[in-house]
Scaffold this motif. Structure first.
Motif, PDB file in Angstrom:
ATOM      1  N   LEU A   6       0.815  -1.215   0.000  1.00  0.00           N
ATOM      2  CA  LEU A   6       0.000   0.000   0.000  1.00  0.00           C
ATOM      3  C   LEU A   6       0.851   1.269   0.000  1.00  0.00           C
ATOM      4  CD1 LEU A   6      -2.877  -1.074   2.409  1.00  0.00           C
ATOM      5  CD2 LEU A   6      -2.953  -0.850  -0.093  1.00  0.00           C
ATOM      6  N   THR A   7       2.005   1.210   0.668  1.00  0.00           N
ATOM      7  CA  THR A   7       2.910   2.359   0.672  1.00  0.00           C
ATOM      8  C   THR A   7       3.374   2.661  -0.748  1.00  0.00           C
ATOM      9  OG1 THR A   7       3.683   1.943   2.923  1.00  0.00           O
ATOM     10  CG2 THR A   7       5.137   3.210   1.497  1.00  0.00           C
ATOM     11  N   PHE A   8       3.867   1.642  -1.453  1.00  0.00           N
ATOM     12  CA  PHE A   8       4.343   1.859  -2.817  1.00  0.00           C
ATOM     13  C   PHE A   8       3.192   2.131  -3.785  1.00  0.00           C
ATOM     14  CE2 PHE A   8       8.355   0.383  -1.231  1.00  0.00           C
ATOM     15  CZ  PHE A   8       9.275   1.061  -2.024  1.00  0.00           C
ATOM     16  N   PHE A   9       2.039   1.537  -3.536  1.00  0.00           N
ATOM     17  CA  PHE A   9       0.871   1.794  -4.372  1.00  0.00           C
ATOM     18  C   PHE A   9       0.444   3.252  -4.246  1.00  0.00           C
ATOM     19  CE2 PHE A   9      -3.594   1.820  -5.538  1.00  0.00           C
ATOM     20  CZ  PHE A   9      -3.591   1.045  -6.693  1.00  0.00           C
ATOM     21  N   LYS A  10       0.439   3.759  -3.017  1.00  0.00           N
ATOM     22  CA  LYS A  10       0.072   5.160  -2.776  1.00  0.00           C
ATOM     23  C   LYS A  10       1.071   6.083  -3.469  1.00  0.00           C
ATOM     24  CE  LYS A  10       1.085   7.076   1.167  1.00  0.00           C
ATOM     25  NZ  LYS A  10       1.138   7.480   2.568  1.00  0.00           N
ATOM     26  N   ILE A  11       2.343   5.806  -3.322  1.00  0.00           N
ATOM     27  CA  ILE A  11       3.372   6.630  -3.952  1.00  0.00           C
ATOM     28  C   ILE A  11       3.230   6.572  -5.471  1.00  0.00           C
ATOM     29  CG2 ILE A  11       5.858   6.832  -4.357  1.00  0.00           C
ATOM     30  CD1 ILE A  11       6.176   5.853  -1.382  1.00  0.00           C
ATOM     31  N   GLY A  12       3.033   5.373  -6.011  1.00  0.00           N
ATOM     32  CA  GLY A  12       2.867   5.214  -7.447  1.00  0.00           C
ATOM     33  C   GLY A  12       1.606   5.876  -7.972  1.00  0.00           C
ATOM     34  N   SER A  13       0.578   5.952  -7.144  1.00  0.00           N
ATOM     35  CA  SER A  13      -0.697   6.526  -7.565  1.00  0.00           C
ATOM     36  C   SER A  13      -0.676   8.042  -7.632  1.00  0.00           C
ATOM     37  CB  SER A  13      -1.813   6.110  -6.606  1.00  0.00           C
ATOM     38  OG  SER A  13      -1.988   4.721  -6.633  1.00  0.00           O
ATOM     39  N   PHE A  14       0.089   8.667  -6.765  1.00  0.00           N
ATOM     40  CA  PHE A  14       0.009  10.123  -6.650  1.00  0.00           C
ATOM     41  C   PHE A  14       1.276  10.847  -7.077  1.00  0.00           C
ATOM     42  CE2 PHE A  14      -3.118   8.425  -3.673  1.00  0.00           C
ATOM     43  CZ  PHE A  14      -4.252   9.030  -4.184  1.00  0.00           C
ATOM     44  N   ILE A  58       9.118   8.407  -1.429  1.00  0.00           N
ATOM     45  CA  ILE A  58       9.624   7.123  -0.941  1.00  0.00           C
ATOM     46  C   ILE A  58      10.499   7.348   0.280  1.00  0.00           C
ATOM     47  CG2 ILE A  58      11.076   5.132  -1.478  1.00  0.00           C
ATOM     48  CD1 ILE A  58      10.219   5.461  -4.421  1.00  0.00           C
ATOM     49  N   GLN A  59      11.357   8.357   0.189  1.00  0.00           N
ATOM     50  CA  GLN A  59      12.255   8.678   1.303  1.00  0.00           C
ATOM     51  C   GLN A  59      11.456   9.043   2.555  1.00  0.00           C
ATOM     52  OE1 GLN A  59      14.790  12.030   0.489  1.00  0.00           O
ATOM     53  NE2 GLN A  59      16.301  11.364   1.981  1.00  0.00           N
ATOM     54  N   ASP A  60      10.449   9.868   2.401  1.00  0.00           N
ATOM     55  CA  ASP A  60       9.630  10.280   3.537  1.00  0.00           C
ATOM     56  C   ASP A  60       8.940   9.081   4.180  1.00  0.00           C
ATOM     57  OD1 ASP A  60       8.473  12.444   5.174  1.00  0.00           O
ATOM     58  OD2 ASP A  60       6.588  11.819   4.238  1.00  0.00           O
ATOM     59  N   GLU A  61       8.371   8.209   3.351  1.00  0.00           N
ATOM     60  CA  GLU A  61       7.640   7.044   3.872  1.00  0.00           C
ATOM     61  C   GLU A  61       8.554   6.017   4.530  1.00  0.00           C
ATOM     62  OE1 GLU A  61       4.472   5.793   4.227  1.00  0.00           O
ATOM     63  OE2 GLU A  61       3.732   7.782   3.719  1.00  0.00           O
ATOM     64  N   LEU A  62       9.605   5.600   3.820  1.00  0.00           N
ATOM     65  CA  LEU A  62      10.414   4.475   4.294  1.00  0.00           C
ATOM     66  C   LEU A  62      11.471   4.870   5.316  1.00  0.00           C
ATOM     67  CD1 LEU A  62      10.898   2.387   1.037  1.00  0.00           C
ATOM     68  CD2 LEU A  62       9.137   2.191   2.773  1.00  0.00           C
ATOM     69  N   VAL A  63      11.982   6.086   5.219  1.00  0.00           N
ATOM     70  CA  VAL A  63      13.036   6.525   6.141  1.00  0.00           C
ATOM     71  C   VAL A  63      12.425   7.211   7.358  1.00  0.00           C
ATOM     72  CG1 VAL A  63      15.070   8.004   6.418  1.00  0.00           C
ATOM     73  CG2 VAL A  63      14.740   6.744   4.295  1.00  0.00           C
ATOM     74  N   LEU A  98      12.146   2.005   8.000  1.00  0.00           N
ATOM     75  CA  LEU A  98      12.545   0.705   7.468  1.00  0.00           C
ATOM     76  C   LEU A  98      13.979   0.697   6.948  1.00  0.00           C
ATOM     77  CD1 LEU A  98       9.247  -0.288   5.637  1.00  0.00           C
ATOM     78  CD2 LEU A  98      10.135  -1.206   7.784  1.00  0.00           C
ATOM     79  N   VAL A  99      14.475   1.847   6.523  1.00  0.00           N
ATOM     80  CA  VAL A  99      15.870   1.990   6.100  1.00  0.00           C
ATOM     81  C   VAL A  99      16.393   3.323   6.630  1.00  0.00           C
ATOM     82  CG1 VAL A  99      15.721   0.567   4.004  1.00  0.00           C
ATOM     83  CG2 VAL A  99      15.211   2.976   3.865  1.00  0.00           C
ATOM     84  N   SER A 100      17.704   3.392   6.813  1.00  0.00           N
ATOM     85  CA  SER A 100      18.310   4.650   7.284  1.00  0.00           C
ATOM     86  C   SER A 100      18.470   5.613   6.116  1.00  0.00           C
ATOM     87  CB  SER A 100      19.670   4.367   7.916  1.00  0.00           C
ATOM     88  OG  SER A 100      20.607   3.997   6.925  1.00  0.00           O
ATOM     89  N   GLU A 101      18.731   6.862   6.436  1.00  0.00           N
ATOM     90  CA  GLU A 101      18.958   7.890   5.421  1.00  0.00           C
ATOM     91  C   GLU A 101      20.142   7.510   4.528  1.00  0.00           C
ATOM     92  OE1 GLU A 101      17.799  11.274   3.571  1.00  0.00           O
ATOM     93  OE2 GLU A 101      16.984  10.874   5.557  1.00  0.00           O
TER      94      GLU A 101
END
Length: 170
Positions: free
Chosen positions: A6-14, A26-31, A36-39
């Motif tokens: 859903l995270t990637f779907f939302k990013i891909g959608s908008f 992607i950076q805002d969501e995952l970092v 989930l990952v470091s900067e």
């Protein structure tokens, strides 16, 4: 896995404008939001994704998906990131060819252009902020910009040159 999809779907959608416009989202969501990952990891994966052939959005989703959850993560992130674009392109292509003289569609695309440029500029500034400000990096940054902007040298050559140069230093 559903949250990742859903995270990637939302990013891909908008996100309009391709992979570079996706980067800050992607950076805002995952970092920042999900941690989930470091900067530093994100910037490393982004650099690698840019050097691979193909679409940046797909490349970064593959790398981050693998980092987060192996092969299952790859499939989930790639599908989430690309499915919205695929569906939107099919729908817009149909609408465009059915209504190619539509002032609404023309106005929509003219309105999206400045936003895409702003997202790409934001992504550049965030990456520049994280780049170590060594003399070598600054020279390579300026030379690369001049080579692409004024001499129409393919970025592929510069990416390969940068990679080879870095390997030679090691």
């Amino acid at each position: 896995m559903l949250k990742l999809f859903l995270t990637f779907f939302k990013i891909g959608s908008f996100t309009f404008g391709g992979g570079y416009a996706m980067v800050p989202l992607i950076q805002d969501e995952l970092v920042k939001k999900q941690g989930l990952v470091s900067e530093e990891e994100f910037l490393d994966y982004l650099s690698i994704a840019q050097s691979y052939p193909g679409v940046l959005a797909a490349n970064i989703s593959i790398l981050l998906g693998y980092r987060i959850n192996g092969i299952k993560g790859v499939l989930v992130c790639l599908l989430g990131a690309t499915m919205p674009s695929f569906c939107i392109v099919i729908a817009l292509a149909y609408l465009y060819f059915a209504n190619s003289s539509s002032k609404i569609l023309d106005g929509f695309f003219r309105g999206v252009n400045p936003v895409v440029i702003a997202l790409i500029l934001y992504s550049f500034l965030k990456m520049l902020d994280k780049l170590p400000k060594t003399k070598r990096n600054m020279i390579f940054l300026v030379v690369s910009f001049v080579a692409v902007a004024f001499f129409n040298i393919s970025p592929i050559y510069l990416i390969l040159l940068g990679g080879v140069y870095s390997l030679c230093l090691k």
